[in-house]
Scaffold this active site. Structure first.
Site, PDB file in Angstrom:
ATOM      1  N   VAL A   1     -18.060   3.293  -4.231  1.00 10.47           N
ATOM      2  CA  VAL A   1     -18.381   1.985  -3.657  1.00 10.47           C
ATOM      3  C   VAL A   1     -19.740   2.005  -2.957  1.00 10.47           C
ATOM      4  O   VAL A   1     -20.629   1.213  -3.273  1.00 10.47           O
ATOM      5  CB  VAL A   1     -17.275   1.531  -2.679  1.00 10.47           C
ATOM      6  CG1 VAL A   1     -17.677   0.244  -1.974  1.00 10.47           C
ATOM      7  CG2 VAL A   1     -15.964   1.325  -3.437  1.00 10.47           C
TER       8      VAL A   1
ATOM      9  N   LYS B   1       0.857  -1.184   0.000  1.00 13.31           N
ATOM     10  CA  LYS B   1       0.000   0.000   0.000  1.00 13.31           C
ATOM     11  C   LYS B   1       0.891   1.231   0.000  1.00 13.31           C
ATOM     12  O   LYS B   1       2.018   1.203   0.513  1.00 13.31           O
ATOM     13  CB  LYS B   1      -0.889   0.032   1.235  1.00 13.31           C
ATOM     14  CG  LYS B   1      -2.162   0.844   1.053  1.00 13.31           C
ATOM     15  CD  LYS B   1      -3.191   0.101   0.209  1.00 13.31           C
ATOM     16  CE  LYS B   1      -4.503   0.851   0.112  1.00 13.31           C
ATOM     17  NZ  LYS B   1      -5.543   0.087  -0.579  1.00 13.31           N
TER      18      LYS B   1
ATOM     19  N   GLY C   1     -21.347   6.254   3.445  1.00 17.17           N
ATOM     20  CA  GLY C   1     -20.538   6.529   2.260  1.00 17.17           C
ATOM     21  C   GLY C   1     -21.372   6.395   1.003  1.00 17.17           C
ATOM     22  O   GLY C   1     -21.980   5.342   0.763  1.00 17.17           O
TER      23      GLY C   1
ATOM     24  N   GLY D   1     -20.081   7.322  -2.171  1.00 15.72           N
ATOM     25  CA  GLY D   1     -19.179   7.476  -3.303  1.00 15.72           C
ATOM     26  C   GLY D   1     -19.266   6.323  -4.270  1.00 15.72           C
ATOM     27  O   GLY D   1     -20.301   5.663  -4.390  1.00 15.72           O
TER      28      GLY D   1
END
Length: 354
Positions: A187, A81, A183, A185
């Site tokens: 996803v 990452k 959320g 967004g």
């Protein structure tokens, strides 16, 4: 000063590298947790951290999560990452992206980067100008893997929610199931649209309240303020924003039977999985249910390097295996009394030889 390798989130990471490029203003961290199964694969996050130590914590936790995610998804990739530390204004320039790409290139293929929070397909295209070790590049047509991983992540979460509802509530459909989605967004919005199509009753929230309201209008859903979504009475709470929300206070606020969403590192600390289990809340381990995006971009990357087309049906086939993995985890959890997160961790650790 505390050394990062003495921190709780350090887990014998193979490499943790600080990248500084004063000319472009880049400060970034690349962390490789394990390359036992292949190159460390995982996205790059562009985020403003009020405390630099939070950036290191993200890099360490997220790279470990990618080791587990890729292993549990059966992908020939390890875990890595990157985080780029944004200034308060979120300044992002081509020079900064190119400097980051040069750092990825210098690792010679040990790390394969992709899109994450704050990073776009256009950014990945700029990264690809300087290194081949990048996935999730834009693709032509709807029948090819790759591109924005968000819709594929949402697809896997939708399948996972259905599996959890069947396992916990005995229902084969989401018709009438109450789902609170944190959320809105790429996803969370994708999960909401898929769930609404099957008749779920939705409550939505997002730090961008206008975005949540717009999605709610589209889907005939309700909205609540960001600080209220975890307290909504529902069947499923689906966190699809940032992680570490399931701490002592957060778990105490939950009024649900199931937690199943795409946010990475939802459990703040290891004991919080046991706390969910003690409350009788079924938990879908995040790195198992949210693997759809990495499945897509990994297959795109592998096919591109072989010079072969990548059929999206292979991506869908692999994403459709997510519910089976979750069922295996839940059955093992019920048989042993070990919380689902620990069962999944042990499975993943065995796969990567830890």
């Amino acid at each position: 000063m505390t050394a990062f390798w003495t921190e709780e989130d350090y887990d014998d990471h193979e490499l943790v590298q600080l990248i500084r490029d004063p000319a472009s203003g880049l400060t970034a961290i690349i962390a490789l947790h394990s390359t036992r199964l292949g190159p460390g694969a995982g996205g790059t996050r562009f985020w403003h951290y009020s405390e630099p130590k939070d950036a290191m914590r993200d890099a360490l936790r997220l790279s470990r999560g990618m080791s587990y995610k890729n292993a549990m998804a059966g992908l020939p990739m390890g875990g890595g990452k990157a985080v780029i530390l944004a200034d308060p204004a979120g300044t992002k320039t081509p020079q900064m992206i190119h400097a980051f790409a040069d750092a990825v290139e210098r690792l010679g293929g040990r790390y394969v980067t992709a899109e994450d929070v704050g990073i776009t397909e256009a950014d990945m295209t700029m990264v690809a100008e300087r290194t081949q070790f990048v996935s999730g590049l834009p693709v032509d047509g709807e029948d090819a893997a790759g591109g924005d991983p968000g819709p594929f992540t949402a697809m896997g979460i939708f399948h996972g929610i259905k599996a959890a509802v069947h396992h916990k509530l005995g229902k084969d459909s989401l018709e009438g199931v109450r789902i609170a989605i944190q959320g809105a967004g790429s996803v969370g919005g994708g999960v909401a649209r898929l769930a609404a199509k099957e008749g779920a009753i939705l409550t939505l929230s997002d730090i961008d309240e206008d975005r949540a309201a717009e999605l709610a209008d589209e889907l005939d859903a309700d909205t609540v303020a960001p600080d209220a979504i975890m307290s909504v009475a529902c069947d499923v709470f689906s966190p699809n924003a940032l992680g570490a929300i399931l701490d002592d206070e957060g778990i105490a606020r939950l009024d649900c039977a199931i937690v199943a969403g795409g946010a990475n590192n939802q459990l703040k600390r290891e004991h919080h999985g046991a706390m969910l289990a003690e409350r009788g809340i079924l938990y879908a381990p995040d790195y198992v249910i949210n693997a759809g995006g990495i499945i897509s971009v990994t297959l795109e990357y592998l096919c591109r390097h072989k010079g072969e087309p990548c059929d999206i049906n292979e991506v869908r086939k692999r994403i459709a295996q997510i519910p089976g993995r979750l069922e295996e985890i839940w059955r093992e959890s019920e048989a042993t009394g070990v919380s689902p997160d620990r069962v999944a961790d042990r499975m993943a650790q065995k796969l990567i030889g830890r």
